[in-house]
Scaffold this motif. Structure first.
Motif, PDB file in Angstrom:
ATOM      1  N   LEU A  22       0.975  -0.908  -0.209  1.00 51.26           N
ATOM      2  CA  LEU A  22       0.432  -0.058  -0.066  1.00 51.26           C
ATOM      3  C   LEU A  22       1.280   1.194  -0.003  1.00 51.26           C
ATOM      4  O   LEU A  22       1.752   1.394   0.465  1.00 51.26           O
ATOM      5  N   THR A  24       1.063   5.426   0.234  1.00 54.73           N
ATOM      6  CA  THR A  24      -0.044   6.129   0.955  1.00 54.73           C
ATOM      7  C   THR A  24       0.671   7.386   1.356  1.00 54.73           C
ATOM      8  O   THR A  24       1.534   7.273   1.632  1.00 54.73           O
ATOM      9  N   ALA A  39      -7.076  -2.329   5.753  1.00 54.35           N
ATOM     10  CA  ALA A  39      -5.551  -3.835   4.860  1.00 54.35           C
ATOM     11  C   ALA A  39      -5.082  -4.271   6.059  1.00 54.35           C
ATOM     12  O   ALA A  39      -4.292  -5.374   5.920  1.00 54.35           O
ATOM     13  N   ALA A  48      -1.346  -7.823   3.451  1.00 52.59           N
ATOM     14  CA  ALA A  48      -0.862  -6.122   3.804  1.00 52.59           C
ATOM     15  C   ALA A  48       0.703  -6.823   3.674  1.00 52.59           C
ATOM     16  O   ALA A  48       0.735  -6.973   4.863  1.00 52.59           O
ATOM     17  N   PHE A  51       4.304  -1.555   3.010  1.00 51.05           N
ATOM     18  CA  PHE A  51       3.524  -0.235   3.250  1.00 51.05           C
ATOM     19  C   PHE A  51       4.425   1.109   2.586  1.00 51.05           C
ATOM     20  O   PHE A  51       6.057   1.088   2.772  1.00 51.05           O
ATOM     21  N   VAL A 127      -1.239  -1.158  -4.421  1.00 43.22           N
ATOM     22  CA  VAL A 127      -2.723  -0.418  -4.078  1.00 43.22           C
ATOM     23  C   VAL A 127      -1.842   1.243  -4.114  1.00 43.22           C
ATOM     24  O   VAL A 127      -1.361   0.665  -2.864  1.00 43.22           O
ATOM     25  N   VAL A 246      -8.929  -0.578  -1.356  1.00 37.68           N
ATOM     26  CA  VAL A 246      -8.470  -1.706  -1.223  1.00 37.68           C
ATOM     27  C   VAL A 246      -9.934  -2.654  -0.628  1.00 37.68           C
ATOM     28  O   VAL A 246      -9.407  -4.167  -1.249  1.00 37.68           O
TER      29      VAL A 246
END
Length: 303
Positions: A22, A24, A39, A48, A51, A127, A246
């Protein structure tokens, strides 16, 4: 060039728990926190693995590097609140200068290396819910990952919208153009005109989330505090659209999102999309089943 059968298979919603990373801009506003929490807490439904902190520039940062640093620390805070451990990587401190030169960062390097462990039959879902700089940089660092990943991006506006001047896309159009032209299968979740319908309210948050756990309490307090800065004493709702990216990984039987195939559009520097019917197909989300997704989000976070 990826054949049509492979592309269509990769663009289908995953039928089982899949690996994801992810990317972000977590400190940008309050919706990223809901997506991160979703997530983390959708245990057994999505994995997941890491990150990435994405850059952003607005009133909450002094520029892309500051936005990325603040996002990195916000991700770490959410992991502590959720009592979870995952690797977190700092991303780019600037946007792409052009469409040929990557911005080197720990996040871009991790993705360029991590994706090589996957294959088209079981891809890594990338994502992205911010400026897509880190993903574009990874693809420029290692173009061969394009057939091992599926990029799920919340960015741009609906193709019928009057312009494409949306926060995630407008911050780094060059990065969006790199990703859209990379050949990597793309799931596109447009903001205005589609996922802008995914909103919640203070009474809903208090009823469903308050008092369940520290993570829920943080999400409620952040959302209500933010709303009170511009709507104190008035009716308000808040869009938490990042959750929908997600949700794509959990969208078996299209329970949360409706979608269709379209030729991958071309993000232009004048904040519009160009279209070419010969471009590879992408998956375009066109509707959100708001109540179904909100119920699942609240249930998942409260567990």
């Amino acid at each position: 060039m990826m054949d049509m059968e492979t592309r269509l298979r990769m663009l289908a919603c995953p039928a089982a728990a899949s690996d994801m990373v992810l990317d972000t801009d977590a400190y940008n506003e309050i919706d990223d926190q809901f997506a991160i929490a979703y997530a983390l807490k959708a245990v057994g439904r999505v994995n997941a693995r890491a990150f990435y902190a994405a850059p952003f520039t607005n009133s909450r940062s002094d520029g892309p590097a500051d936005g990325m640093e603040k996002s990195y620390h916000e991700i770490e805070k959410l992991l502590r609140l959720a009592r979870e451990e995952r690797p977190v990587f700092k991303g780019s401190g600037r946007y792409l200068a052009d469409e040929t030169r990557p911005v080197d960062s720990p996040a871009a390097r991790d993705l360029a290396e991590r994706a090589m462990r996957y294959r088209p039959e079981a891809p890594l879902y990338v994502v992205s819910i911010g400026a897509i700089t880190n993903i574009a940089s990874a693809l420029l660092l290692n173009p061969s990952i394009a057939d091992k990943i599926v990029v799920v991006w919340l960015g741009g506006n609906a193709v019928h919208w009057h312009d494409n001047h949306e926060f995630n896309c407008s911050q780094d159009v060059a990065a969006a153009r790199v990703v859209f032209s990379s050949g990597a299968p793309l799931v596109l979740l447009p903001c205005m005109g589609v996922v802008s319908a995914f909103t919640t309210t203070g009474p809903e948050l208090n009823h469903w989330l308050s008092g369940n756990n520290a993570l829920c309490d943080y999400l409620v307090s952040q959302t209500v505090s933010e709303a009170n800065t511009y709507a104190a004493g008035r009716v308000w709702s808040r869009v938490i659209w990042d959750v929908t990216a997600v949700a794509w990984l959990l969208n078996q039987q299209d329970v949360f999102l409706k979608h269709r195939l379209i030729p991958t559009p071309i993000p232009e520097y004048d904040h519009h999309y160009a279209f070419n019917p010969e471009r590879p197909l992408c998956r375009y989300v066109c509707h959100v089943h708001r109540d179904a997704l909100l119920q699942d989000l609240f249930t998942t976070l409260s567990s």
